[in-house]
Write a protein that holds these residues in place. Structure first.
Motif, short mmCIF file in Angstrom:
data_model
loop_
_atom_site.label_atom_id
_atom_site.label_comp_id
_atom_site.label_asym_id
_atom_site.label_seq_id
_atom_site.Cartn_x
_atom_site.Cartn_y
_atom_site.Cartn_z
N ASP A 64 0.82 -1.21 0.00
CA ASP A 64 0.00 0.00 0.00
C ASP A 64 0.86 1.26 0.00
O ASP A 64 0.44 2.31 -0.49
N ALA A 78 -10.42 -0.76 -0.13
CA ALA A 78 -10.67 -2.04 0.52
C ALA A 78 -12.16 -2.19 0.78
O ALA A 78 -12.83 -1.23 1.19
N SER A 85 -6.96 -5.78 -1.20
CA SER A 85 -7.38 -4.43 -1.57
C SER A 85 -7.04 -4.22 -3.04
O SER A 85 -6.43 -5.08 -3.68
#
Length: 392
Positions: A64, A78, A85
């Motif tokens: 991320d 998400a 995600s």
């Protein structure tokens, strides 16, 4: 400005009702090239807009941090129950996994929800719980078969027909949003509405002489994967236009870029990146438009761009002319990204007349809106505001 995707300004596009049913009016334009959005706060009148590359990349092999506070623009989305995600935006370009989703069913796929949540969460910002009115336009060819499916996906109705909240997170921030009403107009109707609400200067006099809602209109929406066409005529309801013909030509800006990429590769021996091509074909990026660096110096691509775009647009126009034969539009509107990158080719199109021919650019009813890539979203905003006001 936030992350290069959102702009905010104090601007209202209608007189807000004193007792609105919604916290905000939201517009979502899910284009194959870019996703566009607008939020109008019904309490403050603040307006925010959103624009992001319509790319969704599963986040199964990446961190991320590439997006959240890192070097890659975009958003991490998400959804409860999803194993991974997703990265929404250009992050996928870096990993060579970027694809633009096409086809008639793209509006109701899991990726469509990820694009929508990225847009909605970014527009809402710190407002993590809200009830909204949503306007989400769609391809005119899809409208006939999927309008109800799209509406149901957004309204998220339970067995009693009551909207249930959407729960998701964007860049680590959790949201709970109820869509009390989803309004799904056609994109062609939205494009025509945008020109009526904010007409280009070239059409101002003609619109007074020949109001658009009393005429036949040909709307051409040139996107990345396809060019969508609709013929609109007046409806029995005063002031409204309805599509009487709609179809798609499966060529768009993407076909132009593919052919230009092949030319560049043949000339330089190197395949240009997606990002390079985005810059090369956009005349609004003046310092990068029309050239590419090579080992021998700069290669001038402007003649090749003109030739390739004229060729592809010519193929598209032949199909449009064949399918709309017999119609006599008072207005011809061209919107979408194609209206920016291929404007010269479009304006140079020859139209037959009783005494010879005239170019499309000189046709009295022809127009490319001032912001053609935003015209559909702007028209949807006007239609959505009207629909929201009618619910009060």
């Amino acid at each position: 400005m936030t992350r290069g995707a959102v702009t905010m300004e104090k601007k209202t596009t209608l007189v807000l009702p004193t007792a609105s049913l919604y916290d905000a009016h939201v517009v979502f334009d899910d284009g194959t090239g870019y996703t566009k959005g607008r939020l109008l706060d019904t309490k403050t009148g603040e307006e925010r807009t959103y624009r992001e590359l319509a790319i969704v990349t599963p986040n199964d092999e990446m961190l991320d941090e590439y997006v959240m506070g890192g070097p890659m623009p975009g958003h991490v989305v998400a959804i409860p129950g999803q194993v991974f995600s997703n990265l929404v935006g250009p992050a996928g370009l870096r990993f060579g996994r970027a694809t633009f989703e096409g086809g008639k069913h793209r509006y109701t796929t899991p990726a469509a929800l990820n694009r929508f949540y990225a847009c909605l969460g970014t527009l809402l910002g710190n407002t993590q719980e809200a009830t909204i009115h949503l306007t989400a336009g769609t391809n005119d060819e899809v409208i006939r078969t999927a309008r109800n499916t799209i509406r149901q996906m957004f309204e998220n109705l339970d067995e009693n027909g009551k909207p249930q909240p959407h729960m998701f997170s964007v860049d680590g921030k959790a949201y709970r949003v109820t869509i009390a009403r989803a309004h799904v107009p056609s994109q062609a109707t939205a494009a025509a509405k945008s020109v009526r609400v904010s007409p280009p200067k070239s059409l101002e006099a003609r619109l007074v002489e020949k109001p658009m809602e009393h005429t036949t209109i040909l709307v051409i929406d040139g996107g990345r994967l396809s060019t969508d066409i609709a013929v609109l005529e007046p409806s029995e309801e005063k002031g409204r236009m309805v599509p009487v013909m709609r179809f798609s030509v499966m060529k768009g800006v993407g076909e132009m870029v593919t052919r230009l990429s092949a030319y560049i590769t043949a000339q330089t021996g190197k395949v240009p990146t997606t990002r390079q091509l985005e810059w090369i074909i956009n005349p609004r990026i003046e310092h990068l438009y029309g050239w590419i660096s090579t080992d021998e110096g700069k290669l001038d691509l402007r003649p090749a761009i003109a030739a390739v775009f004229k060729q592809v647009w010519g193929e598209i126009w032949l199909e449009i002319a064949a399918q709309t034969k017999g119609t006599s539009p008072a207005y011809i509107l061209v919107v979408g990204g194609m209206a920016i990158v291929a404007a010269d080719a479009i304006k140079g199109t020859e139209l037959p007349t009783k005494t010879g021919s005239i170019t499309l650019g000189k046709y009295k009813g022809f127009a490319i809106p001032d912001e053609p890539h935003l015209a559909v979203a702007q028209g949807m905003a006007a239609l959505g505001d009207e629909d929201a006001a009618r619910q009060v």
